[in-house]
Design a protein around this motif. Structure first.
Motif, PDB file in Angstrom:
ATOM      1  N   ALA A   1     -12.194  -4.796   4.816  1.00  0.00           N
ATOM      2  CA  ALA A   1     -11.025  -5.524   4.331  1.00  0.00           C
ATOM      3  C   ALA A   1     -11.399  -6.562   3.278  1.00  0.00           C
ATOM      4  N   HIS A   2     -12.595  -6.434   2.710  1.00  0.00           N
ATOM      5  CA  HIS A   2     -13.021  -7.294   1.608  1.00  0.00           C
ATOM      6  C   HIS A   2     -13.028  -6.500   0.299  1.00  0.00           C
ATOM      7  N   GLU A   3     -12.883  -7.223  -0.786  1.00  0.00           N
ATOM      8  CA  GLU A   3     -12.822  -6.568  -2.091  1.00  0.00           C
ATOM      9  C   GLU A   3     -14.188  -6.038  -2.493  1.00  0.00           C
ATOM     10  N   ARG A   4     -14.152  -5.001  -3.296  1.00  0.00           N
ATOM     11  CA  ARG A   4     -15.361  -4.326  -3.762  1.00  0.00           C
ATOM     12  C   ARG A   4     -15.051  -3.641  -5.084  1.00  0.00           C
ATOM     13  N   PRO A   5     -16.039  -3.052  -5.755  1.00  0.00           N
ATOM     14  CA  PRO A   5     -15.749  -2.402  -7.044  1.00  0.00           C
ATOM     15  C   PRO A   5     -14.696  -1.298  -6.918  1.00  0.00           C
ATOM     16  N   GLN A   6     -13.982  -1.119  -8.000  1.00  0.00           N
ATOM     17  CA  GLN A   6     -12.874  -0.165  -8.048  1.00  0.00           C
ATOM     18  C   GLN A   6     -13.345   1.279  -7.847  1.00  0.00           C
ATOM     19  N   ASP A   7     -12.509   2.079  -7.234  1.00  0.00           N
ATOM     20  CA  ASP A   7     -12.721   3.530  -7.156  1.00  0.00           C
ATOM     21  C   ASP A   7     -12.761   4.069  -8.590  1.00  0.00           C
ATOM     22  N   PRO A   8     -13.815   4.793  -8.969  1.00  0.00           N
ATOM     23  CA  PRO A   8     -13.879   5.313 -10.338  1.00  0.00           C
ATOM     24  C   PRO A   8     -12.781   6.318 -10.655  1.00  0.00           C
ATOM     25  N   ARG A   9     -12.059   6.782  -9.651  1.00  0.00           N
ATOM     26  CA  ARG A   9     -10.938   7.703  -9.884  1.00  0.00           C
ATOM     27  C   ARG A   9      -9.627   6.953 -10.115  1.00  0.00           C
ATOM     28  N   TYR A  10      -9.688   5.642 -10.187  1.00  0.00           N
ATOM     29  CA  TYR A  10      -8.495   4.803 -10.364  1.00  0.00           C
ATOM     30  C   TYR A  10      -7.662   5.292 -11.549  1.00  0.00           C
ATOM     31  N   THR A  11      -6.383   5.496 -11.320  1.00  0.00           N
ATOM     32  CA  THR A  11      -5.499   6.067 -12.338  1.00  0.00           C
ATOM     33  C   THR A  11      -4.851   5.013 -13.225  1.00  0.00           C
ATOM     34  N   GLY A  12      -5.051   3.724 -12.887  1.00  0.00           N
ATOM     35  CA  GLY A  12      -4.348   2.646 -13.568  1.00  0.00           C
ATOM     36  C   GLY A  12      -3.192   2.112 -12.752  1.00  0.00           C
ATOM     37  N   ASP A  13      -2.877   2.807 -11.646  1.00  0.00           N
ATOM     38  CA  ASP A  13      -1.800   2.395 -10.756  1.00  0.00           C
ATOM     39  C   ASP A  13      -2.343   2.436  -9.334  1.00  0.00           C
ATOM     40  N   LEU A  14      -2.325   1.284  -8.653  1.00  0.00           N
ATOM     41  CA  LEU A  14      -2.933   1.176  -7.328  1.00  0.00           C
ATOM     42  C   LEU A  14      -2.250   2.083  -6.304  1.00  0.00           C
ATOM     43  N   ALA A  15      -0.919   2.055  -6.276  1.00  0.00           N
ATOM     44  CA  ALA A  15      -0.192   2.874  -5.305  1.00  0.00           C
ATOM     45  C   ALA A  15      -0.403   4.361  -5.572  1.00  0.00           C
ATOM     46  N   GLU A  16      -0.433   4.731  -6.839  1.00  0.00           N
ATOM     47  CA  GLU A  16      -0.653   6.136  -7.197  1.00  0.00           C
ATOM     48  C   GLU A  16      -2.052   6.583  -6.783  1.00  0.00           C
ATOM     49  N   THR A  17      -3.046   5.714  -7.010  1.00  0.00           N
ATOM     50  CA  THR A  17      -4.418   6.061  -6.640  1.00  0.00           C
ATOM     51  C   THR A  17      -4.546   6.196  -5.130  1.00  0.00           C
ATOM     52  N   ARG A  18      -3.901   5.296  -4.390  1.00  0.00           N
ATOM     53  CA  ARG A  18      -3.929   5.418  -2.929  1.00  0.00           C
ATOM     54  C   ARG A  18      -3.278   6.729  -2.492  1.00  0.00           C
ATOM     55  N   ALA A  19      -2.121   7.036  -3.038  1.00  0.00           N
ATOM     56  CA  ALA A  19      -1.416   8.258  -2.645  1.00  0.00           C
ATOM     57  C   ALA A  19      -2.245   9.500  -2.951  1.00  0.00           C
ATOM     58  N   LYS A  20      -2.996   9.458  -4.032  1.00  0.00           N
ATOM     59  CA  LYS A  20      -3.743  10.635  -4.479  1.00  0.00           C
ATOM     60  C   LYS A  20      -5.068  10.802  -3.741  1.00  0.00           C
ATOM     61  N   TYR A  21      -5.736   9.674  -3.434  1.00  0.00           N
ATOM     62  CA  TYR A  21      -7.102   9.765  -2.907  1.00  0.00           C
ATOM     63  C   TYR A  21      -7.326   9.052  -1.569  1.00  0.00           C
ATOM     64  N   HIS A  22      -6.389   8.221  -1.142  1.00  0.00           N
ATOM     65  CA  HIS A  22      -6.646   7.374   0.031  1.00  0.00           C
ATOM     66  C   HIS A  22      -5.515   7.426   1.054  1.00  0.00           C
ATOM     67  N   ASP A  23      -4.786   8.498   1.084  1.00  0.00           N
ATOM     68  CA  ASP A  23      -3.616   8.583   1.947  1.00  0.00           C
ATOM     69  C   ASP A  23      -4.028   8.901   3.382  1.00  0.00           C
ATOM     70  N   THR A  24      -4.665   7.919   4.023  1.00  0.00           N
ATOM     71  CA  THR A  24      -5.146   8.079   5.388  1.00  0.00           C
ATOM     72  C   THR A  24      -5.201   6.703   6.048  1.00  0.00           C
ATOM     73  N   PRO A  25      -4.925   6.619   7.345  1.00  0.00           N
ATOM     74  CA  PRO A  25      -5.043   5.332   8.039  1.00  0.00           C
ATOM     75  C   PRO A  25      -6.463   4.780   8.026  1.00  0.00           C
ATOM     76  N   ASP A  26      -7.451   5.623   7.750  1.00  0.00           N
ATOM     77  CA  ASP A  26      -8.848   5.195   7.703  1.00  0.00           C
ATOM     78  C   ASP A  26      -9.157   4.339   6.481  1.00  0.00           C
ATOM     79  N   SER A  27      -8.317   4.405   5.456  1.00  0.00           N
ATOM     80  CA  SER A  27      -8.572   3.682   4.215  1.00  0.00           C
ATOM     81  C   SER A  27      -7.656   2.475   4.096  1.00  0.00           C
ATOM     82  N   LEU A  28      -8.249   1.320   3.797  1.00  0.00           N
ATOM     83  CA  LEU A  28      -7.484   0.092   3.591  1.00  0.00           C
ATOM     84  C   LEU A  28      -7.131  -0.118   2.126  1.00  0.00           C
ATOM     85  N   TYR A  29      -7.631   0.738   1.257  1.00  0.00           N
ATOM     86  CA  TYR A  29      -7.376   0.615  -0.180  1.00  0.00           C
ATOM     87  C   TYR A  29      -5.869   0.646  -0.456  1.00  0.00           C
ATOM     88  N   GLY A  30      -5.401  -0.330  -1.219  1.00  0.00           N
ATOM     89  CA  GLY A  30      -3.983  -0.376  -1.568  1.00  0.00           C
ATOM     90  C   GLY A  30      -3.094  -0.893  -0.471  1.00  0.00           C
TER      91      GLY A  30
END
Length: 273
Positions: A229-258
């Protein structure tokens, strides 16, 4: 195969690395694995080495040992949507865990790492998940949902001594003795360790160092939550939109990103972009 897979696998002893050109490359791979910033610095974007997460130079069971991974490739990975070779899997480690760039598959560094992994897996069955491979995640769930506040207390009592109250680890002569767990020099939001299940399983089996298995399941999940739950370097797949990147690559309860944890929207910090 079933009989072989049920028995504990023992990697060849380091003293048995052969002499000659093959042995030289195996040793080169070992050196890259244990001090990646020194021996593969062109491809590393932080201060981490492979052996920070794959303990005992990639030998330790339940710490994603090399001998448990090598024989499982090629395999399909949902993360990038195609069948990966072992070399491609290693490239992903550089891109995400090292927050760097992927070495070419035919580079000296990649050849050495693959050769070292081949050596470590010598005699292991192919295509069989061995006991101790990966992290022990099967049926590993906390009694209560992971909690940041409880995790902060577990961290202070069990982790801060080595990794620092600020999570930035400890260095000697410019090299990490204990790795940073968040911040600019840690793994980025695309790394597997940012997922709660991976982090909790690794912590439960291996942490505190040399005292693996001493934390309760709940404590392991809670402190994984605190760490991730601490900040870290950005996912290199970042699309420019946080919610979009989460939906595309982090759509799981295991990920706190976004998501918002402790009042902070994770992945949105300026230094993360």
């Amino acid at each position: 195969m079933t009989t072989a897979a049920s028995a504990a696998f023992t990697a060849p002893a380091e003293a048995d690395i052969p002499s000659g050109p093959l042995g030289d490359v195996i040793r080169q791979g070992r050196d890259i694995f244990t001090d990646t910033p020194e021996h593969a610095k062109a491809y590393v974007g932080n201060g981490l080495s492979c052996s920070n997460c794959h303990l005992d130079a990639g030998r330790l069971a339940n710490s994603a040992p090399l001998w448990g991974a090598y024989g499982m490739y090629p395999q399909y990975r949902k993360k990038n949507g195609h069948v990966n070779t072992f070399g491609e899997r290693l490239q992903g480690c550089f891109r995400y865990s090292m927050n760097g760039k992927a070495p070419p598959l035919d580079s000296a560094e990649m050849v050495a790492l693959e050769t070292y992994a081949w050596w470590m897996a010598k005699g292991a069955p192919v295509g069989v998940k061995l006991p101790g491979a990966g992290y022990p995640k099967q049926n590993f769930k906390p009694p209560l949902p992971a909690d940041y506040v409880r995790g902060e207390k577990v961290y202070a009592a069990n982790c801060a001594l080595c990794h620092g109250a600020d999570g930035q680890g400890q260095q000697v002569a410019g090299r990490n003795v204990f790795p940073p767990l968040w911040g600019a020099q840690s793994f980025n939001w695309g790394a597997g360790m940012h997922e709660l299940g991976n982090a909790a399983a690794f912590i439960k089996a291996n942490m505190p160092l040399s005292r693996g298995g001493t934390l309760s399941d709940q404590d392991a999940w809670d402190v994984a939550m605190f760490m991730d739950a601490h900040e870290r370097p950005q996912d290199p797949r970042y699309t420019g939109d946080l919610a979009e990147t989460r939906a595309k690559y982090h759509d799981t309860p295991d990920s706190l990103y976004g998501t918002v944890v402790n009042g902070h929207l994770l992945g949105a910090a300026p230094e993360s972009h």
